[in-house]
Scaffold this motif. Structure first.
Motif, PDB file in Angstrom:
ATOM      1  N   TYR A 119       1.808   8.883 -15.084  1.00  0.00           N
ATOM      2  CA  TYR A 119       2.851   8.374 -14.183  1.00  0.00           C
ATOM      3  C   TYR A 119       3.450   7.137 -14.848  1.00  0.00           C
ATOM      4  N   GLU A 120       4.780   7.105 -14.980  1.00  0.00           N
ATOM      5  CA  GLU A 120       5.430   5.967 -15.638  1.00  0.00           C
ATOM      6  C   GLU A 120       6.728   5.622 -14.919  1.00  0.00           C
ATOM      7  N   GLN A 121       6.843   4.368 -14.511  1.00  0.00           N
ATOM      8  CA  GLN A 121       8.021   3.895 -13.792  1.00  0.00           C
ATOM      9  C   GLN A 121       8.292   2.435 -14.167  1.00  0.00           C
ATOM     10  N   SER A 122       9.486   1.932 -13.807  1.00  0.00           N
ATOM     11  CA  SER A 122       9.809   0.515 -13.969  1.00  0.00           C
ATOM     12  C   SER A 122       9.441  -0.249 -12.712  1.00  0.00           C
ATOM     13  N   GLY A 123       8.835  -1.399 -12.915  1.00  0.00           N
ATOM     14  CA  GLY A 123       8.489  -2.263 -11.782  1.00  0.00           C
ATOM     15  C   GLY A 123       9.454  -3.404 -11.581  1.00  0.00           C
ATOM     16  N   LEU A 124      10.492  -3.472 -12.441  1.00  0.00           N
ATOM     17  CA  LEU A 124      11.575  -4.465 -12.316  1.00  0.00           C
ATOM     18  C   LEU A 124      11.091  -5.914 -12.336  1.00  0.00           C
ATOM     19  N   TRP A 125       9.917  -6.161 -12.922  1.00  0.00           N
ATOM     20  CA  TRP A 125       9.311  -7.496 -12.976  1.00  0.00           C
ATOM     21  C   TRP A 125       8.991  -8.039 -11.582  1.00  0.00           C
ATOM     22  N   LYS A 126       8.883  -7.170 -10.578  1.00  0.00           N
ATOM     23  CA  LYS A 126       8.622  -7.626  -9.208  1.00  0.00           C
ATOM     24  C   LYS A 126       7.282  -7.079  -8.718  1.00  0.00           C
ATOM     25  N   ASP A 127       6.458  -7.968  -8.157  1.00  0.00           N
ATOM     26  CA  ASP A 127       5.146  -7.532  -7.677  1.00  0.00           C
ATOM     27  C   ASP A 127       5.270  -6.512  -6.556  1.00  0.00           C
ATOM     28  N   THR A 128       6.272  -6.681  -5.692  1.00  0.00           N
ATOM     29  CA  THR A 128       6.449  -5.760  -4.571  1.00  0.00           C
ATOM     30  C   THR A 128       6.848  -4.367  -5.046  1.00  0.00           C
ATOM     31  N   VAL A 129       7.751  -4.309  -6.021  1.00  0.00           N
ATOM     32  CA  VAL A 129       8.185  -3.015  -6.560  1.00  0.00           C
ATOM     33  C   VAL A 129       7.030  -2.342  -7.290  1.00  0.00           C
ATOM     34  N   ALA A 130       6.298  -3.124  -8.095  1.00  0.00           N
ATOM     35  CA  ALA A 130       5.145  -2.577  -8.827  1.00  0.00           C
ATOM     36  C   ALA A 130       4.099  -2.031  -7.857  1.00  0.00           C
ATOM     37  N   ALA A 131       3.890  -2.739  -6.758  1.00  0.00           N
ATOM     38  CA  ALA A 131       2.926  -2.283  -5.751  1.00  0.00           C
ATOM     39  C   ALA A 131       3.357  -0.950  -5.144  1.00  0.00           C
ATOM     40  N   GLN A 132       4.658  -0.823  -4.879  1.00  0.00           N
ATOM     41  CA  GLN A 132       5.189   0.429  -4.335  1.00  0.00           C
ATOM     42  C   GLN A 132       5.012   1.580  -5.326  1.00  0.00           C
ATOM     43  N   LYS A 133       5.286   1.297  -6.597  1.00  0.00           N
ATOM     44  CA  LYS A 133       5.148   2.330  -7.636  1.00  0.00           C
ATOM     45  C   LYS A 133       3.686   2.743  -7.789  1.00  0.00           C
ATOM     46  N   MET A 134       2.791   1.766  -7.685  1.00  0.00           N
ATOM     47  CA  MET A 134       1.372   2.074  -7.806  1.00  0.00           C
ATOM     48  C   MET A 134       0.917   2.940  -6.639  1.00  0.00           C
ATOM     49  N   SER A 135       1.417   2.626  -5.465  1.00  0.00           N
ATOM     50  CA  SER A 135       1.088   3.427  -4.284  1.00  0.00           C
ATOM     51  C   SER A 135       1.565   4.870  -4.449  1.00  0.00           C
ATOM     52  N   ALA A 136       2.760   5.028  -5.007  1.00  0.00           N
ATOM     53  CA  ALA A 136       3.301   6.373  -5.259  1.00  0.00           C
ATOM     54  C   ALA A 136       2.454   7.116  -6.286  1.00  0.00           C
ATOM     55  N   ALA A 137       1.979   6.396  -7.298  1.00  0.00           N
ATOM     56  CA  ALA A 137       1.133   7.011  -8.325  1.00  0.00           C
ATOM     57  C   ALA A 137      -0.187   7.494  -7.736  1.00  0.00           C
ATOM     58  N   ILE A 138      -0.756   6.701  -6.834  1.00  0.00           N
ATOM     59  CA  ILE A 138      -2.012   7.084  -6.188  1.00  0.00           C
ATOM     60  C   ILE A 138      -1.809   8.340  -5.342  1.00  0.00           C
ATOM     61  N   THR A 139      -0.687   8.382  -4.629  1.00  0.00           N
ATOM     62  CA  THR A 139      -0.375   9.559  -3.808  1.00  0.00           C
ATOM     63  C   THR A 139      -0.214  10.800  -4.671  1.00  0.00           C
ATOM     64  N   GLN A 140       0.449  10.628  -5.820  1.00  0.00           N
ATOM     65  CA  GLN A 140       0.718  11.765  -6.707  1.00  0.00           C
ATOM     66  C   GLN A 140      -0.523  12.236  -7.448  1.00  0.00           C
ATOM     67  N   LEU A 141      -1.322  11.314  -7.932  1.00  0.00           N
ATOM     68  CA  LEU A 141      -2.444  11.670  -8.806  1.00  0.00           C
ATOM     69  C   LEU A 141      -3.783  11.755  -8.087  1.00  0.00           C
ATOM     70  N   GLY A 142      -3.913  10.981  -7.012  1.00  0.00           N
ATOM     71  CA  GLY A 142      -5.196  10.906  -6.326  1.00  0.00           C
ATOM     72  C   GLY A 142      -5.980   9.691  -6.784  1.00  0.00           C
ATOM     73  N   ALA A 143      -6.568   8.981  -5.840  1.00  0.00           N
ATOM     74  CA  ALA A 143      -7.262   7.726  -6.144  1.00  0.00           C
ATOM     75  C   ALA A 143      -8.384   7.897  -7.171  1.00  0.00           C
ATOM     76  N   LYS A 144      -9.043   9.037  -7.151  1.00  0.00           N
ATOM     77  CA  LYS A 144     -10.185   9.246  -8.040  1.00  0.00           C
ATOM     78  C   LYS A 144      -9.774   9.738  -9.432  1.00  0.00           C
ATOM     79  N   ASN A 145      -8.486   9.955  -9.607  1.00  0.00           N
ATOM     80  CA  ASN A 145      -8.019  10.549 -10.867  1.00  0.00           C
ATOM     81  C   ASN A 145      -7.240   9.581 -11.753  1.00  0.00           C
ATOM     82  N   ILE A 146      -7.390   8.298 -11.490  1.00  0.00           N
ATOM     83  CA  ILE A 146      -6.689   7.282 -12.291  1.00  0.00           C
ATOM     84  C   ILE A 146      -7.722   6.498 -13.092  1.00  0.00           C
TER      85      ILE A 146
END
Length: 368
Positions: free
Chosen positions: A206-233
């Motif tokens: 999973y690869e995305q831009s976080g725009l140098w913002k903690d809030t955006v990065a947190a959202q992207k990380m949440s999306a990655a967890i949903t897509q991949l599964g918490a145990k698969n990262i």
């Protein structure tokens, strides 16, 4: 004769109006000048400093005071006019225009958007102003550039992630990659360096831009967890410490622990997370040498001195301009070398790092 008199009268009136308009324009420019500055910001001994945002802790806490102190050391009668773009490219363009109008002769700019600032730089240079690109390589006819070897930064981040993964670093190991803002040329270089190290050794799932913002990065990380599964990262690449902070909170909220998380900038909060074990590494780019070099370049340009001994290499910007540059060497920081890097250089004291909340972790890490 009457016709001649009328022509003379009209000419005088037009000249008077032009002078009046110029005076009004000058006053308007002064009224819209930057609210934060040191010195008068006008005259032939004035140097401008434009920084991109006030979210990234380093700029106001380290870069600005180091730069101002070095300018004062090198040129006692120089003034520094300062402005922060607050992450707004249009605001930064206005700030540059204002400095040019006030008579600033050299402007050091860390571009919020390296492409968007190009026309402002070209306009400033056309008026005889010298421009130094700071930390980020702005497009346009800049005279010099000082930063770190940003591809190397990415390589250090990637290698630190692999080192932290250890035997878990396999081509099937899912790594989440949260990059910086695409408008920042540094982000692309960090990304390039990280991919050079990581590709083929782990799976960038999973690869995305976080725009140098903690809030955006947190959202992207949440999306990655949903897509991949918490145990698969297996691990997370975050391009800087601000975003790593947001990601660390998301990981904690999802019940994910003990996986590597990179960063960059050696922010105090990141060093504390490294001590606590919620971030595995950061990259230390010593701010003082960078700010000192930028100040020295600015003063030399102001005084008409040669800069080749300082800017001893050459880079090509996104606009194709060849720019004399000074590229400093970054250092990877893990829990093992905190004392030998940020503490040794005086960036932070052990007391700064080891507050009450981190006392036990600091003792375990050998900092106390």
């Amino acid at each position: 004769m009457n016709t001649l008199k009328r022509r003379v009268a009209v000419s005088i009136a037009i000249s008077a109006l032009a002078v009046s308009a110029a005076a009004c324009g000058k006053a308007g420019d002064d009224n819209s000048s930057d609210s934060s500055s040191s010195g008068s910001g006008s005259g032939g001994k004035s140097i401008g400093l434009l920084l991109p945002d006030n979210v990234t802790a380093r700029y106001e806490k380290f870069d600005k005071p180091y730069f101002e102190a070095k300018v004062k050391e090198l040129c006692s009668d120089c003034t520094v006019s300062y402005a922060n773009a607050a992450a707004d490219p249009a605001k930064q363009a206005q700030q540059m225009s204002s400095m040019v109008t006030k008579g600033v002769k050299v402007i050091v700019v860390s571009a919020q958007d390296s492409a968007a600032i190009k026309s402002s730089i070209a306009s400033a240079v056309s008026k005889g102003v010298k421009v130094v690109a700071y930390d980020r390589l702005a497009q346009g006819p800049v005279s010099a550039y000082v930063s770190f070897d940003n591809v190397k930064v990415g390589e250090l981040q990637g290698q630190a992630l692999l080192d932290a993964l250890g035997s878990k670093a396999t081509p099937k190991a899912n790594v989440v990659m949260i990059n910086g803002d695409d408008a920042d040329p540094n982000a692309g270089q960090f990304k390039e360096g990280a991919h050079k190290v990581l590709d083929g050794k782990v799976k960038i799932a999973y690869e995305q831009s976080g725009l140098w913002k903690d809030t955006v990065a947190a959202q992207k990380m949440s999306a990655a967890i949903t897509q991949l599964g918490a145990k698969n990262i297996a691990g997370v690449y975050a391009a800087n410490d601000g975003m790593a902070g947001g990601i660390a909170n998301t990981l904690k909220g999802a019940g994910i622990s003990n996986i590597p998380l990179t960063g960059q900038d050696a922010e105090l909060a990141a060093i504390q997370r490294i001590v606590a074990g919620t971030q595995s590494s950061t990259v230390y780019k010593a701010y003082k040498p960078e700010a000192d070099t930028a100040a020295e370049l600015a003063v030399n340009l102001l005084q008409g001195k040669d800069i080749k001994s300082l800017a001893d290499t050459e880079v090509t910007s996104g606009s194709g301009d060849k720019v004399q540059a000074k590229l400093l060497t970054p250092v990877s920081v893990t829990v093992k070398n905190i004392k030998d890097t940020v503490v040794k250089d005086g960036l932070y004291t052990v007391a700064d790092i080891c507050t009450a909340d981190y006392a036990a972790a600091c003792k375990k890490a050998g900092l106390q």
